[in-house]
Structure formats: structure tokens, C-alpha cells
Design an enzyme around this catalytic site. Structure first.
Site, short mmCIF file in Angstrom:
data_model
loop_
_atom_site.label_atom_id
_atom_site.label_comp_id
_atom_site.label_asym_id
_atom_site.label_seq_id
_atom_site.Cartn_x
_atom_site.Cartn_y
_atom_site.Cartn_z
N VAL A 154 94.82 -18.03 56.09
CA VAL A 154 95.51 -19.17 55.50
C VAL A 154 96.46 -18.70 54.40
CG1 VAL A 154 95.18 -21.29 54.19
CG2 VAL A 154 93.61 -20.72 56.04
N ALA A 206 92.94 -16.94 52.13
CA ALA A 206 91.63 -16.68 52.71
C ALA A 206 91.83 -16.08 54.09
CB ALA A 206 90.81 -17.97 52.80
N SER A 207 90.80 -15.31 54.54
CA SER A 207 90.91 -14.65 55.84
C SER A 207 89.57 -14.73 56.56
CB SER A 207 91.32 -13.19 55.65
OG SER A 207 91.39 -12.52 56.88
N ASP A 258 80.82 -28.29 61.81
CA ASP A 258 80.85 -26.98 61.13
C ASP A 258 80.84 -27.21 59.62
OD1 ASP A 258 80.85 -24.23 61.08
OD2 ASP A 258 83.02 -24.04 61.21
#
Length: 539
Positions: free
Chosen positions: A130, A123-124, A279
Site C-alpha cells: 500500500v 505497508a507490505s 478477515d
């Protein structure tokens, strides 16, 4: 020179997307001339144009828009709803570069740190990306890596944001009302904290410790020997993203239990621990459905956490309870007493404003009331009375809106208040009941004992002060005999009360330290302390 070019690009995008609507004074003069020179931009609504402009400006401004979307106490609803659609859709950077960053941070080749490391990102996002890996010992992990040069980019854009916020506040009454300079400062603190992955690791560990022995929430383990400021290694978790509601239903998940459990976790974090994941959007929450009848949450990405001081916790809890009793005067009084609004605020005026907002809401059945929106309306009302920005309450409001919205998606009949009220009441009882006394004695007892040797001298000093007071008052007895007697009696009671409290604390702590003593004199310390408190209250 780069900074000037960036500023020119920002101005161009502002003009291109016709954002002058946010600057009423920009309808004439130079801005009008400039608008005539640029091609006609999007004719969409102002909220969508603002979102498109932030996306055109890049990831730092996208994250700012995300942060701004949580300030519903400041934004018009149409703008807040549109900014909420902003997503961190950032292309990944090279896996080779990521590997080099990791090796530089750890001071060793990845082959020495991991049995396997994938250069292909899982993931970005705008700040980090990651990668999957396996430790030498066999555990599956994820490795989070901060983007190269991102800090320099962020600091440049932050300087421009501060400049723009100053300009907008000078030109626009709406800009001043939105307190853009304060919003930018809050955002600066948040995004710079996100660059420190060691801080995120510490938050993750703390949240995990808070829920040790509680299966409702699982937090991945942090591998500290492989974690640095720009690299974070955590346990890899497997679960279903909470946003995939149809998948959860198809698996036979107890959706009502999942929704209720989410609310309970939120209230526990806020009131029991005063440490909450701030979050909790759907991308950071997964569900373990190994037992669909007893689903459990998994939380990741603890880069942003919130904390409330004891005073804020107490006032917030009392506010919630007063709200649902419709005791608006108490709500207004608490706002003034807590300092959330200026001390000179007239309680009657604030009470009337709160009543006008809340009464229409309470005409609905309790189960249909969105408590997050109720809290939001309260903040908006208090803002009219010059309530200053409270960063901790903003984070709380944002998290509550996320939790309640998610809970209603999982289970439309969710009643947040009925779910959270027992937790809130238990917490209040813990704060003011016998358990609170015992906890205070346990935690403060050692400190009290260290101060006991000073008590005789303090008592002697108090006696001297009393004697001096006696002599001084005797001289004025002819003027005010009644005042003299009252002051003497009050001072005597205060002195005696302090003596009883000190004795009570010493006896109570001894009872905890010596079980045999506690067996024979279980309430002696409490009795002494009680006598002291009564004496002080009577004074």
C-alpha cells in the site's frame, strides 16, 4: 525444472524440521534413511516446527498456514495455536516498480492521476502493498498494488500443495481426517480472489452500502475511476488499531460499548445482510475515538467476505437458540435436516454426542462461555458423523472466534450470547412474522401479477385433471370408496386454496400499488390468502 527444484526444497525443509511426525508411516524405509542424512533440525514442539517450516517456504505457504490455523475443527489445538502466530512479514518491493504497475494499469502517468504519490510503501504483505497518495481534487487516499509476478508464484506453489496434499492423504490417516485436499482447494479459491482488487473494491462498496446511515461501522470509499484488477484506490482513514488496547484505554474509550458494538456488527452482517467481513483480524480493524464515550469501528481490507444462503442462516439461527435451551435433539435434527451431516445419520446418536460435549460447558456461568469455542466443538463433533466441509460455515466460525476473542480483550466480562440474542430473535421474527408477509408481497407482487393471466388456464387444467380423476376413481369406487372420497376432497381443497391465495396476492399487491384502495380494504388480501393457506393446510 524450476518446479522440481521447488519440490526438492520442500522435501528438504520437511526433513530439516522433522515434520515426519505428521506422517506416521514415514518412520521406516526411505524417509528414515533420508532423515539420517540431514542435520538435526529444531527440537521444538511439532506445532512450532510446522510454523517455522512454513515461514522458511515463503509467503504463499505462510498464508496457507494462516488459513489452516482457522480450521480448528480439523487441527490439534497445539498446532492451531502455533499456526495462528504466522505473520505476513514480507519485505516491500520497489516503489519505482509499484509506480510503473499503477501507470500501466491506469494508462497514464501518476502525476496525471494524483496530485501526490509516495513511492515509499506504507505497508507490505504477501499479495500486495500500500502507498499513500493525494487525488487531484485534494482527497487523501491509499493505493493498493498487487505484487509483480505473484500470481505465477502462487499458481506454482498451489500445484505443489495439491501434490503434497494427495501424498499426505495417501500415507496418513490424520491427513485423510484433516481432508487436506479440500483445505487446499478452499485456500486456492481464497488466495486467487485476493489477487483481484476490483473484487475487493466491490466487497468494500457493498459493505459500506449495508451500513449506510449506521455510525457503528465506517467503510472507506472506493474510487472506481482509479481502480483496476491489480490496483485499488480507497479513501485514507485515520484511527487507532483495535489491538492497541492500552492506547484506547488511555484515551478514555468506553471499552464495554466498543466490545458490545463489535458483536452487534457481526450479528447484523451475518443475519440481516448475509454478507460479512471474513478477515476481521486486528490488523484490519481501527477505532474512531473522536468521541471516546461513543467509539466507532472502521473496517478495511474486504478481500475475503462470507455469505450464507437463507437456509443456512435459518438453520444456524435455530441451532443457536436450541443450544442455549439445551435442546440437543433439536440441534441434531437440524443438522440432519439441513444436510450438514448425512441424511442416514441416527438423530439419537448425534444427540448423545452433542450432549456429552455441551453439558460440561453449560455448567459454567453463561458469561464465561466462549460461544465461538462452543460452535467449534459442535463442528468437531459433527465431523465424527462425516459432516462435509462447509466453506461458508468455516469462514463464519473463523470470524466468530476472532470477534469474540477481540471482544473479550476489550471487555473481559463480555457476554456474546446476551449481546447477540436480541438481534437473532428480531431476525427470526422478521422471517416468520407479519413483516415477513408484507416484505414477500412487496418483492414478489410484481412477479405474481405477471403470472395472473395464466391463472384461468391453470385453473381450467386443474378442473380437467379433477374430472379425469373423478372418472378414474369412479371405476374403482367399489374397491375403495373411502380413498376415493378422501382424494376428491383433498384435491378440491387444494384447488380452492390456490384460488384464494392467488386472489389474496392480487388484492394485497393492489393495496400496495393503490393507496386509496389500501385505505378502505387494508386486510382483504391477507384474509383471502389466509383462507387459501387454511384450505391447503386442511388438505
Amino acid at each position: 525444472m524450476t518446479g522440481y527444484l521447488r519440490l526438492v526444497r520442500i522435501v528438504w525443509i520437511v526433513l530439516r524440521f522433522r515434520l515426519q511426525v505428521f506422517l506416521p508411516h514415514a518412520k521406516s524405509g526411505l524417509p528414515r534413511v533420508l532423515l539420517a542424512l540431514v542435520p538435526r533440525g529444531s527440537s521444538e514442539g511439532r506445532g512450532r516446527r510446522l510454523r517455522q517450516a512454513l515461514e522458511a517456504l515463503g509467503p504463499v505457504f505462510v498464508k496457507f498456514g494462516q488459513a489452516l490455523s482457522t480450521r480448528r475443527d480439523l487441527l490439534p489445538p497445539d498446532v492451531a495455536d502455533e499456526l495462528k502466530k504466522l505473520q505476513d512479514q514480507v519485505p516491500p518491493f520497489s516503489g519505482v516498480v509499484a509506480q510503473r504497475i499503477i501507470e500501466d494499469a491506469l494508462g497514464q502517468p501518476v502525476e496525471d492521476a494524483f496530485a501526490q504519490f509516495s513511492q515509499q510503501p506504507m505497508a507490505s504483505a504477501s499479495v500486495a502493498q500500500v502507498h499513500a497518495a493525494t487525488l487531484i481534487s485534494g482527497e487523501e487516499v491509499v493505493v493498493k498494488v498487487v505484487r509483480p509476478t505473484i500470481e505465477r508464484t502462487i499458481r506454482k506453489d498451489l500445484r505443489l500443495m495439491h501434490t503434497l496434499a494427495n501424498i499426505i492423504e495417501r500415507l496418513s490417516a490424520d491427513g485423510r481426517r484433516m481432508r487436506l485436499k479440500e483445505v487446499v482447494r478452499d485456500y486456492e479459491d481464497t488466495i486467487l480472489d485476493e489477487l483481484d482488487l476490483a473484487r475487493e473494491g466491490a466487497n468494500t462498496s457493498q459493505l459500506g452500502r449495508n451500513f449506510e446511515g449506521n455510525d457503528d461501522l465506517y467503510v472507506p470509499q472506493v474510487y472506481w475511476d482509479l481502480t483496476r484488477q491489480n490496483v485499488l484506490v480507497t479513501e485514507r482513514i485515520y484511527g487507532i488499531p483495535v489491538a492497541e488496547i492500552e492506547t484506547l484505554r488511555a484515551a478514555g474509550t468506553d471499552m464495554n460499548k466498543l466490545a458490545v458494538r463489535g458483536v452487534e456488527i457481526f450479528f447484523t452482517q451475518v443475519f440481516r445482510d448475509s454478507f460479512f467481513h471474513a478477515d476481521m483480524h486486528p490488523g484490519n480493524i481501527f477505532v474512531d475515538i473522536s468521541d471516546p464515550s461513543d467509539p466507532k469501528y472502521i473496517a478495511i481490507d474486504c478481500g475475503i467476505v462470507g455469505s450464507l444462503e437463507k437456509e443456512d442462516q435459518n438453520y444456524l439461527a435455530q441451532n443457536m437458540l436450541a443450544f442455549f435451551r439445551r435442546d440437543y435433539r433439536e440441534v441434531a435434527r437440524l443438522h440432519v435436516e439441513s444436510g450438514w451431516v448425512p441424511k442416514e445419520t441416527r438423530i439419537g446418536d448425534l444427540e448423545g454426542a452433542i450432549r456429552s460435549v455441551c453439558e460440561p460447558i453449560f455448567e459454567k456461568p453463561l458469561g464465561e462461555i466462549m460461544f465461538g469455542h462452543l460452535l467449534l466443538k459442535l463442528f468437531q463433533t459433527a465431523r465424527r458423523f462425516n459432516m462435509p466441509v462447509q466453506p461458508q460455515l468455516v469462514l463464519l466460525q473463523k470470524t466468530l472466534l476472532n470477534i469474540e476473542g477481540l471482544g473479550r480483550q476489550l471487555s473481559p466480562e463480555l457476554d456474546l450470547w446476551q449481546t447477540g440474542k436480541p438481534i437473532l430473535e428480531d431476525w427470526m421474527n422478521e422471517r416468520i412474522g407479519p413483516k415477513a408477509w408484507i416484505k414477500t408481497i412487496k418483492t414478489e407482487g410484481p412477479r405474481w401479477l405477471t403470472q395472473l393471466p395464466d391463472v384461468p388456464q391453470q385453473m381450467l387444467d386443474a378442473s380437467k385433471q379433477l374430472a379425469n380423476l373423478d372418472r378414474g376413481l369412479i371405476e374403482q369406487r367399489a374397491f375403495n370408496r373411502q380413498l376415493h372420497d378422501a382424494l376428491i376432497e383433498r384435491t378440491r381443497r387444494q384447488r380452492n386454496g390456490l384460488i384464494w391465495i392467488v386472489l389474496g396476492a392480487a388484492v394485497a399487491y393492489t393495496a400496495f400499488a393503490l393507496p386509496d384502495f389500501a385505505q378502505h380494504w387494508p386486510w382483504l388480501g391477507a384474509a383471502f390468502a389466509g383462507l387459501g393457506i387454511v384450505s391447503l393446510m386442511r388438505s
